[in-house]
Design an enzyme around this catalytic site. Structure first.
Site, PDB file in Angstrom:
ATOM      1  N   HIS A 352     -13.939 -53.685  24.547  1.00 54.35           N
ATOM      2  CA  HIS A 352     -14.680 -54.510  25.499  1.00 54.35           C
ATOM      3  C   HIS A 352     -14.357 -54.234  26.953  1.00 54.35           C
ATOM      4  O   HIS A 352     -14.836 -54.956  27.828  1.00 54.35           O
ATOM      5  CB  HIS A 352     -14.407 -55.999  25.261  1.00 54.35           C
ATOM      6  CG  HIS A 352     -14.991 -56.522  24.000  1.00 54.35           C
ATOM      7  ND1 HIS A 352     -16.268 -57.019  23.907  1.00 54.35           N
ATOM      8  CD2 HIS A 352     -14.465 -56.623  22.764  1.00 54.35           C
ATOM      9  CE1 HIS A 352     -16.502 -57.418  22.674  1.00 54.35           C
ATOM     10  NE2 HIS A 352     -15.424 -57.188  21.946  1.00 54.35           N
ATOM     11  N   LYS A 530     -18.955 -66.325  36.435  1.00 53.60           N
ATOM     12  CA  LYS A 530     -18.198 -65.452  35.531  1.00 53.60           C
ATOM     13  C   LYS A 530     -16.728 -65.592  35.899  1.00 53.60           C
ATOM     14  O   LYS A 530     -16.394 -66.250  36.892  1.00 53.60           O
ATOM     15  CB  LYS A 530     -18.645 -63.992  35.670  1.00 53.60           C
ATOM     16  CG  LYS A 530     -18.761 -63.545  37.135  1.00 53.60           C
ATOM     17  CD  LYS A 530     -19.289 -62.129  37.280  1.00 53.60           C
ATOM     18  CE  LYS A 530     -20.790 -62.017  37.152  1.00 53.60           C
ATOM     19  NZ  LYS A 530     -21.268 -61.212  36.051  1.00 53.60           N
ATOM     20  N   ARG A 531     -15.847 -64.951  35.109  1.00 50.22           N
ATOM     21  CA  ARG A 531     -14.443 -64.960  35.503  1.00 50.22           C
ATOM     22  C   ARG A 531     -14.306 -64.368  36.909  1.00 50.22           C
ATOM     23  O   ARG A 531     -15.098 -63.506  37.309  1.00 50.22           O
ATOM     24  CB  ARG A 531     -13.609 -64.121  34.519  1.00 50.22           C
ATOM     25  CG  ARG A 531     -13.359 -64.832  33.216  1.00 50.22           C
ATOM     26  CD  ARG A 531     -12.625 -66.130  33.406  1.00 50.22           C
ATOM     27  NE  ARG A 531     -11.237 -65.899  33.691  1.00 50.22           N
ATOM     28  CZ  ARG A 531     -10.243 -66.160  32.841  1.00 50.22           C
ATOM     29  NH1 ARG A 531     -10.489 -66.697  31.672  1.00 50.22           N
ATOM     30  NH2 ARG A 531      -8.993 -65.923  33.160  1.00 50.22           N
ATOM     31  N   LYS A 536     -15.368 -57.720  39.657  1.00 47.37           N
ATOM     32  CA  LYS A 536     -16.654 -58.432  39.630  1.00 47.37           C
ATOM     33  C   LYS A 536     -17.141 -58.753  41.048  1.00 47.37           C
ATOM     34  O   LYS A 536     -18.276 -59.140  41.265  1.00 47.37           O
ATOM     35  CB  LYS A 536     -16.525 -59.710  38.801  1.00 47.37           C
ATOM     36  CG  LYS A 536     -16.228 -59.431  37.319  1.00 47.37           C
ATOM     37  CD  LYS A 536     -16.098 -60.727  36.534  1.00 47.37           C
ATOM     38  CE  LYS A 536     -15.614 -60.542  35.113  1.00 47.37           C
ATOM     39  NZ  LYS A 536     -16.672 -60.147  34.168  1.00 47.37           N
ATOM     40  N   THR A 638     -22.832 -60.379  29.727  1.00 47.58           N
ATOM     41  CA  THR A 638     -23.790 -61.067  28.857  1.00 47.58           C
ATOM     42  C   THR A 638     -24.489 -62.160  29.651  1.00 47.58           C
ATOM     43  O   THR A 638     -25.628 -62.514  29.355  1.00 47.58           O
ATOM     44  CB  THR A 638     -23.094 -61.683  27.623  1.00 47.58           C
ATOM     45  OG1 THR A 638     -21.885 -62.310  28.049  1.00 47.58           O
ATOM     46  CG2 THR A 638     -22.778 -60.619  26.599  1.00 47.58           C
ATOM     47  N   LYS A 642     -28.560 -63.562  29.975  1.00 48.98           N
ATOM     48  CA  LYS A 642     -28.994 -64.968  29.935  1.00 48.98           C
ATOM     49  C   LYS A 642     -29.873 -65.279  31.149  1.00 48.98           C
ATOM     50  O   LYS A 642     -30.892 -65.969  31.037  1.00 48.98           O
ATOM     51  CB  LYS A 642     -27.771 -65.901  29.917  1.00 48.98           C
ATOM     52  CG  LYS A 642     -26.933 -65.745  28.653  1.00 48.98           C
ATOM     53  CD  LYS A 642     -25.547 -66.394  28.773  1.00 48.98           C
ATOM     54  CE  LYS A 642     -24.642 -65.863  27.662  1.00 48.98           C
ATOM     55  NZ  LYS A 642     -23.205 -66.091  27.892  1.00 48.98           N
TER      56      LYS A 642
END
Ligand code: NBG
Length: 790
Positions: A352, A530-531, A536, A638, A642
């Protein structure tokens, strides 16, 4: 406890449970009482399909899938189960007649946060999809007493408190006192004749708790089996009688520690010994359970790969390889090489992340200490591999560490990445050598999300609109959403689609209003959730927000597009830099939200304690989806899927599944910016690339100067130094293009009809991202499992 009789209506069942299971009358029942009564009534309706599914799996003698995961981020279950059993209307009516709001009742359920982020939520979507498509499966994990910490902010800084989902009554699980295994640690390995015997020094019991997971329309139900650690001796009466009250409870406390908390860190290693214990604990218990089930049906262990597929969700359960070999060799008497072949036939491994710090390693010392027999077996596996590939340039034991990535890779017959790009990068980077030695072992299974939760449950307005237009067949055949594509040109459909989004935004505005931030539901809602992680790049987003604010202040009368920048997410408690980013966002929010010059134009919201339930609120209300990771770093994502399904337009880099989203929704309906993965690698080689990027973009420089000047309270030196220094994640180099894409997006947003058309096309073309499609891919390419029906 189940009082209702067959034939009772759901309303009868709720009333009966309220009275007989909870001992309450309706005039004094609290919200929690109603929620429990409803949950028990819904749960009753799962039991028959659940039994039937178990029976069908036995009768068919097909393959069962076992999904081993340290994390299942399931969130609330009541709404999912109600939606899947088609009971939503009945439930709504029942509570309406009592003056209660069914959604409020459902929202009383604690959010089971038994996971950190994407990997755990993916496991939860997979459980639901496996039940929907009829893949006979068990999820195996740990029943943490405390899930992921509860986040709050104190003067903008993240504070962590314990999450205690289990302190409230939990409606879904069944304790299985008979399903219990003794799990050992430490001790010695003895040779008794030709038998090798591991004699652990310490043992704990693993006790099973089962939660049924019902699929769409109740067609199939699988089991999530979570293990709880208990002591062999609950209580030391001798010490208690001697007055040592604390000591008397020690054995219990020690054992329980293993299933006490979820590690709040998905990329770095901490509390190594306990973490390894947790991993072995649930993996070993699961394997024993799998073999017990197999033994009850078959007597030839060579059949194992035909009947059993075990999927390792990341390296966390990678000890399954050595443990399965140990069970087959030491306990079942199989020859070592045969055992390796049988284990490989059963095992699959999903990677992952390419972040090197996340590929687990354990020191040889720790492994030898905690799992001495496994250490021997790992050495044997490594020797076997070296024998077969004398020229290999990879090690399972190296630098004093046991390398779980290579072990998982070698012990699995298939290894998969989670998006097309990620899978290719895996072949070129972390597993290049293993891919050379074992070509065709790596396959791709792009992630997916369950539409039952992420569209039907979370966005009833959009769902109704789609169902009115094309019928309800889309819910388990999501690519049928394509049928709404022609309606993108129909102005009355566009208006209805727009109205649904507007209503979702109004709901979110009300929610934020209750938390002290008033926002205009007509402003553009731009969301990054998100985290919190450097790669990110939430700091790229906030820098751009600062620059925008500065320009707005220069000319408050300008023709600015009103917008709300929404952030949510948690940082690992030990991840100092990520926590600084949170602090910075909150500090910027405080200044911008209080600025009378711009507060009608720009707001920054950061609701605390992001979890599945909050995501279910935010995603349906989002218009812009921020997917801005440094290319090459986000394995898939993911959330991005969404958002697209719920009609938010993506601004993003060519990273993870963004690549596939863009291909499917069309480049013209996606706001692309930034360097590609190879460009990022090349850029890092440029001397002083960050300084050069800052010097080339006055907006960026000005935004950074404002931070340094203390405009936002503190000066955030670690962030500034990082960005001016090595800036590994290339925030500065991507800034200018991000700014460009953001402005282009604003232009597009002003054309309502065109924007809505693009949003509809995003919904219409994202059906491929259903996790039903992903699960069918695993079944065909990795598990060789067949779907069953009841
Ligand atoms: C995450 C990746 C995401 C991906 C999910 C699910 C971990 C270790 N990895 O990009 O960062 O979508 O896994 O595959 O949580």
């Amino acid at each position: 406890m189940t009082i209702p009789r067959p034939g009772d209506t759901l309303a009868d069942a709720i009333r009966q449970h309220l009275k007989f299971s909870l001992g309450k009358s309706s005039d004094v029942a609290t919200l929690t009482d109603w929620r429990m009564a409803l949950s028990l009534a819904v749960r009753d309706r799962i039991v028959d399909p659940w039994f039937a599914s178990t029976r069908a799996a036995y009768d068919k003698q097909g393959k069962r899938v076992y999904y081993l995961s340290m994390e299942f981020l399931i969130g609330r279950l009541l709404e999912d189960a109600t939606v899947n059993l088609g009971l939503m209307d009945e439930v709504t009516e029942f509570f309406q007649s009592r003056g209660l709001d069914a959604r409020k009742v459902m929202q009383d359920e604690p959010d089971a946060a038994l996971g950190n982020g994407g990997l755990g939520r993916l496991a939860a979507c997979f459980l639901e999809s496996m039940s929907t498509v009829g893949c006979p499966a068990y999820g195996y994990g740990i029943r943490y007493e405390h899930g992921l910490f509860r986040q709050s902010f104190d003067r903008g800084r993240q504070m962590e408190g314990p999450e205690d989902w289990l302190t409230e009554a939990h409606a879904w699980e069944y304790e299985r006192t008979e399903a219990q295994y003794r799990i050992g640690f430490g001790g010695q390995v003895k040779q008794l004749g030709d038998r090798t015997v591991w004699q652990p020094a310490e043992t704990v019991l693993a006790r099973a708790y089962d939660t049924p997971m019902i699929g769409w329309q109740g067609r199939w139900a699988n089991t999530l089996r979570l293990w709880s650690a208990r002591p062999e001796t609950v209580f030391d009466l001798g010490r208690f009688n001697a007055g040592d009250y604390y000591g008397a409870a020690e054995p219990e406390n020690l054992a329980r520690t293993i299933s006490r908390v979820l590690y709040p860190d998905d990329t770095t290693e901490d509390g190594k010994r306990l973490r390894l214990k947790q991993e072995f604990f649930f993996t070993a218990a699961s394997l024993r359970d799998i073999l017990r089930r197999f033994d009850s049906e078959y007597d030839d262990l060579k059949l194992l790969p035909e009947k059993v597929a075990i999927q390792l969700n990341d390296t966390h359960p990678a000890i399954a390889g050595p443990e399965l070999v140990r069970l087959l060799v030491d306990e079942k008497g199989m020859a070592f090489e045969d055992a390796v072949t049988v284990a490989q036939g059963c095992l699959g491994y999903t990677n992952h992340t390419l972040l090197p710090e996340a590929l687990e390693r354990w020191s040889v010392k720790l492994m030898t200490d905690l799992l001495p027999r496994h250490m021997q077996i790992i050495e044997m596996i490594d020797a076997m591999h070296k024998n077969a590939h004398p020229d290999r340039k990879v090690e399972m034991i190296g630098g004093g560490d046991v390398q779980m990535g290579p072990i998982a890779f070698f012990m699995a017959h298939k290894v998969n990445g989670v998006s097309a790009l990620h899978t290719e990068l895996m072949k070129e980077t972390v597993f290049a050598e293993l891919n050379r030695l074992h070509p065709n072992r790596i396959v791709n299974e792009t992630n997916g999300i369950t539409p039952r939760r992420w569209v039907l449950g979370a966005n009833p307005r959009l769902s109704r609109l789609v169902t009115d237009a094309i019928g309800d067949g889309w819910v388990d055949d999501l690519e049928r959403l394509q049928e709404i594509e022609p309606l993108a040109d129909d102005s009355s459909f566009r208006d209805a689609y727009d109205a649904a989004k507007r209503a979702n935004k109004a709901d979110l505005a009300a929610y934020l209003g209750q938390r002290g931030l008033s926002v205009d539901p007509d402003a553009m809602f731009d969301v990054q959730i998100k985290r919190i992680h450097e790669y990110k790049r939430q700091h790229l987003n906030i820098l751009q927000t600062i620059a925008l604010w500065q320009e707005m202040k220069d000319a408050p009368q300008g023709n600015w597009l009103p917008q709300v920048k929404i952030f949510a997410g948690k940082a690992a408690p030990g991840y100092v830099f990520a926590k600084e980013i949170i602090h910075l966002i909150n500090a910027v929010a405080e200044v911008i939200n209080a600025d009378p010059d711009t507060s009608h134009l720009l707001k920054v919201a950061y609701p605390a304690n992001y979890n599945v339930s909050l995501a279910e609120r935010l995603i349906p209300a989002a218009e812009v989806s921020q997917q801005i990771s440094t290319a090459g770093k986000e394995a898939s994502g993911t959330g991005n899927m969404k958002f697209a399904l719920n009609g938010a337009l993506t601004i993003g880099t060519l990273d993870g599944a963004n690549v596939e989203i863009r291909e499917l929704v069309g480049a013209e309906n996606f706001f692309l910016f930034g360097m590609t993965a190879p460009e990022v690698v090349a850029r890092r080689e440029v001397a002083e690339h960050a300084k050069k990027a800052i010097a080339a973009d006055p907006r960026l420089k000005r935004a950074m100067d404002a931070i340094e000047a203390g405009i936002f309270g503190e000066r955030f030196p670690s962030i500034i130094e990082n960005l001016m220094g090595h800036d590994y994640f290339c925030v500065t180099s991507d800034f200018s293009d991000y700014w460009r894409a953001s402005r282009e997006l604003e232009v597009a947003y002003r054309d309502r009809a065109e924007w809505t058309r693009m949003a509809i096309l995003n919904t219409a073309r994202s059906g491929w991202f259903s996790s039903d499609r992903t699960i069918r891919g695993y079944m065909a390419d990795i598990w060789g499992a067949e779907a069953l029906t009841i």
